[in-house]
Design a protein around this motif. Structure first.
Motif, short mmCIF file in Angstrom:
data_model
loop_
_atom_site.label_atom_id
_atom_site.label_comp_id
_atom_site.label_asym_id
_atom_site.label_seq_id
_atom_site.Cartn_x
_atom_site.Cartn_y
_atom_site.Cartn_z
N ASP A 191 -11.65 -64.65 85.88
CA ASP A 191 -10.72 -63.52 85.84
C ASP A 191 -10.10 -63.38 84.45
O ASP A 191 -9.78 -62.27 84.03
CB ASP A 191 -9.58 -63.70 86.86
N ALA A 192 -9.88 -64.51 83.78
CA ALA A 192 -9.23 -64.48 82.47
C ALA A 192 -9.78 -65.56 81.57
O ALA A 192 -10.27 -66.60 82.04
CB ALA A 192 -7.72 -64.66 82.63
N VAL A 232 -9.85 -60.68 81.55
CA VAL A 232 -8.56 -60.41 80.90
C VAL A 232 -8.36 -61.47 79.84
O VAL A 232 -8.63 -62.65 80.06
CB VAL A 232 -7.41 -60.45 81.94
N ARG A 233 -7.89 -61.07 78.69
CA ARG A 233 -7.63 -62.01 77.60
C ARG A 233 -6.16 -62.43 77.67
O ARG A 233 -5.28 -61.59 77.77
CB ARG A 233 -7.94 -61.38 76.25
N VAL A 234 -5.93 -63.74 77.59
CA VAL A 234 -4.58 -64.27 77.64
C VAL A 234 -4.35 -65.12 76.39
O VAL A 234 -5.13 -66.04 76.12
CB VAL A 234 -4.33 -65.14 78.90
N LEU A 272 0.29 -65.21 86.28
CA LEU A 272 -1.08 -64.68 86.32
C LEU A 272 -1.55 -64.50 87.76
O LEU A 272 -2.19 -63.50 88.09
CB LEU A 272 -2.03 -65.60 85.55
N ILE A 331 -4.94 -62.88 89.07
CA ILE A 331 -5.78 -63.65 88.16
C ILE A 331 -5.73 -65.09 88.66
O ILE A 331 -4.73 -65.77 88.52
CB ILE A 331 -5.27 -63.54 86.71
N VAL A 383 -9.08 -69.09 85.50
CA VAL A 383 -8.80 -68.98 84.06
C VAL A 383 -9.67 -69.97 83.31
O VAL A 383 -9.67 -71.15 83.61
CB VAL A 383 -7.31 -69.27 83.77
#
Length: 179
Positions: free
Chosen positions: A5-6, A32-34, A98, A103, A106
């Protein structure tokens, strides 16, 4: 990357590598970029901040005065989180925030500091190690920062270890042994 997800990195990865954090080499959805950064000490013209096509979340401490700079980038989501005992972003709070955004997987693909922080916090389920068939010398930097473990009997252990290749590299994976 496309199976998560990320994808998560820290300040140093943004500052030193200026990555895109996308699935540009294979087909698949971009996670998704975290970015986790207590200091926000990276260029505001970094690729991940400029590219509005992939959702990007920046997690920082709630009293960081540089948040105002990020607020000028309307496509960036900002998470203001409490500090841990070292004054850094509290990783438990980060993962909870998150999860509230659905999310739930990760990939921590940052550098040694962020890897050590997640391991020390007990927040790693599975570890992937990519080993290039190259030998280098120098300062002996490790892909995982200091964990404060000096004895083999206290080492982080992996279970269900698998190995294979990824491109011309060796890929090892395993789950963190709990308890």
């Amino acid at each position: 990357r496309a199976t998560y997800d990320a994808i998560l990195v820290g300040t140093n990865t943004i500052r030193l590598d200026d990555p895109e954090l996308t699935c540009r080499l294979v087909k698949g959805h971009n996670p998704v970029r975290v970015i986790v950064s207590s200091s926000l000490d990276f260029p505001m013209y970094s690729k991940v901040l400029i590219d509005a096509t992939v959702p990007t979340i920046v997690a920082t401490v709630d009293d960081n005065p540089k948040i105002k700079l990020l607020m000028q980038l309307p496509h960036i989501q900002i998470l203001r989180l409490k500090k841990d005992l070292q004054g850094r972003v509290d990783l438990h709070s980060l993962l909870a925030a998150l999860a509230q955004r659905n999310i739930t997987s990760v990939l921590v693909e940052g550098g040694s500091e962020i890897h050590a922080s997640f391991l020390q916090a007990g927040l790693v389920d599975k570890l992937y190690a990519i080993i290039a068939p190259k030998l280098i010398g120098g300062d002996g930097k490790s892909p995982i920062g200091p964990l404060g473990i000096d004895l083999v009997k206290n080492a982080v252990e992996l279970t269900d270890v698998q190995s294979g290749t990824l491109g011309g590299n060796i890929l090892l994976s395993g789950y963190i042994k709990k308890g």
